[in-house]
Scaffold this active site. Sequence first.
Site, PDB file in Angstrom:
ATOM      1  N   HIS A  45      15.503  21.016  -9.517  1.00 49.03           N
ATOM      2  CA  HIS A  45      16.463  21.995  -9.040  1.00 49.03           C
ATOM      3  C   HIS A  45      15.750  23.302  -8.675  1.00 49.03           C
ATOM      4  O   HIS A  45      14.804  23.709  -9.329  1.00 49.03           O
ATOM      5  CB  HIS A  45      17.493  22.265 -10.139  1.00 49.03           C
ATOM      6  CG  HIS A  45      18.640  23.118  -9.733  1.00 49.03           C
ATOM      7  ND1 HIS A  45      19.722  22.633  -9.044  1.00 49.03           N
ATOM      8  CD2 HIS A  45      18.880  24.446  -9.915  1.00 49.03           C
ATOM      9  CE1 HIS A  45      20.591  23.599  -8.828  1.00 49.03           C
ATOM     10  NE2 HIS A  45      20.098  24.722  -9.337  1.00 49.03           N
ATOM     11  N   ASP A  58      16.651  16.703 -10.346  1.00 50.52           N
ATOM     12  CA  ASP A  58      17.629  17.739 -10.676  1.00 50.52           C
ATOM     13  C   ASP A  58      18.542  17.261 -11.808  1.00 50.52           C
ATOM     14  O   ASP A  58      19.342  16.342 -11.627  1.00 50.52           O
ATOM     15  CB  ASP A  58      18.453  18.073  -9.429  1.00 50.52           C
ATOM     16  CG  ASP A  58      19.286  19.333  -9.584  1.00 50.52           C
ATOM     17  OD1 ASP A  58      19.530  19.750 -10.733  1.00 50.52           O
ATOM     18  OD2 ASP A  58      19.695  19.891  -8.548  1.00 50.52           O
ATOM     19  N   CYS A 115      22.449  26.152  -4.911  1.00 50.77           N
ATOM     20  CA  CYS A 115      22.963  25.969  -6.270  1.00 50.77           C
ATOM     21  C   CYS A 115      24.497  26.045  -6.235  1.00 50.77           C
ATOM     22  O   CYS A 115      25.136  25.215  -5.598  1.00 50.77           O
ATOM     23  CB  CYS A 115      22.339  27.009  -7.197  1.00 50.77           C
ATOM     24  SG  CYS A 115      22.766  26.865  -8.940  1.00 50.77           S
TER      25      CYS A 115
END
Length: 416
Positions: free
Chosen positions: A204, A173, A124
């Site tokens: 994600h 995502d 991330c």
Amino acid sequence: MSGKYIQVQNQEGHSFGAYLATSIDGKGPGIVLCQEIFGVNQAMREKADLLAEEGYSVLVPDLYWRIAPNTELGYSAEDFEKAFQLYQKFDEDLGVQDIQSSLDFLQTLDVIDQEAGQAVVGYCLGGKLAYLAACRIPNLDCAVAYYGVGIEKKLDEAKNIKAKLVLHIAELDQFCPEQARNDITAKLRNIKASEVYIYPNVDHAFARPQGAHFHKQSALIAHERTIAALRKKIGPDYDLAELWEEHIKYEFETRNVPDTMATMVKEPYVNHIPTMTGGVGYKQLSRFYQYHFVHGNPQDMSLIPISRTVGATQVVDEFIMSFTHDTEIDWLIPGVAPTGKKVQIPMLGVVKFRGPKLYHEHIYWDQASVLVQIGLLNPQGLPVAGVETAEKLLDESRPSNTLMPSWSSSQDKSVA
């Protein structure tokens, strides 16, 4: 949690906390693991512990130390809001400096193999930082980014990449939409040291266990690709074939269950696909080995090797298993009394390792061929064969297509 918290000293004389997970070997190549926006939480510690099992000494620095030290958030809506606020305050340039400080500090520890290279892995927010580290840190050997957010905004720095770079991107995502993916892929396609993988139909954080978007199969493939890149650039090098041979010896030669289990991780699993026999976890698998496998195989059971492929994290063995069915074989022919028949069957084993320890076995074979050879299945009129499957594997010149009634119809037809 197998690691511990320590303090990292940077070049400016400041210190910040970090979680350190030591290599299963006691010493290994160093990795700096970069956090998600949620801080150094349980998920990050588990990722570090996993990499330590793979042979690395891993440092997870508290990258929020300047704005909110010791942050450890979960994944509730409230925690997500807090994390996003911290993310907006976070200075990425200082974050990369902290990564450099962490890499330098790692090299001072006795749990590091000083002759190996260095790597950064991130998720991330940490994924973008891993990318930036590849662009900005000249002595870095490898960087791996999982669903990094905002990489497309820093593609002008890609020209500086010298390290091996691996990007794992989720197709769905929302933080990396299609145009961003296309820009990233197009730019990095020309960077020789980079690899970009798009994982279809996942979102994600697909590699975060217990997360809402966790996708086990994609996470496993991504992990394998990550370890392959790390092994190639910084090691450690394990002789997986030798480790596998040792395991086989304890199973079939010395028939020693404690020695067999000692070659495996703490919680391994084995799955014999056709009969769904084996076990998951140390307790169940050791019970299986003790009472239903190691001591229950025919004395003349032998393995004839055909081929072997050794990868970064696994061994794929092709072989023929030969035995006389003179005892009940729980794992292979469960519930069937001995028939005294001689059996030869082609088998395929996919054996995954985690560092120097065996993690799992997937063993495949043709159960129909077994049943034909012991007389429980009449092959007449069925597209199955008995010992011929093994014989043709040993001698490819034996006739093909003997089970196809239509084979003779094409004998005189032209071939393009």
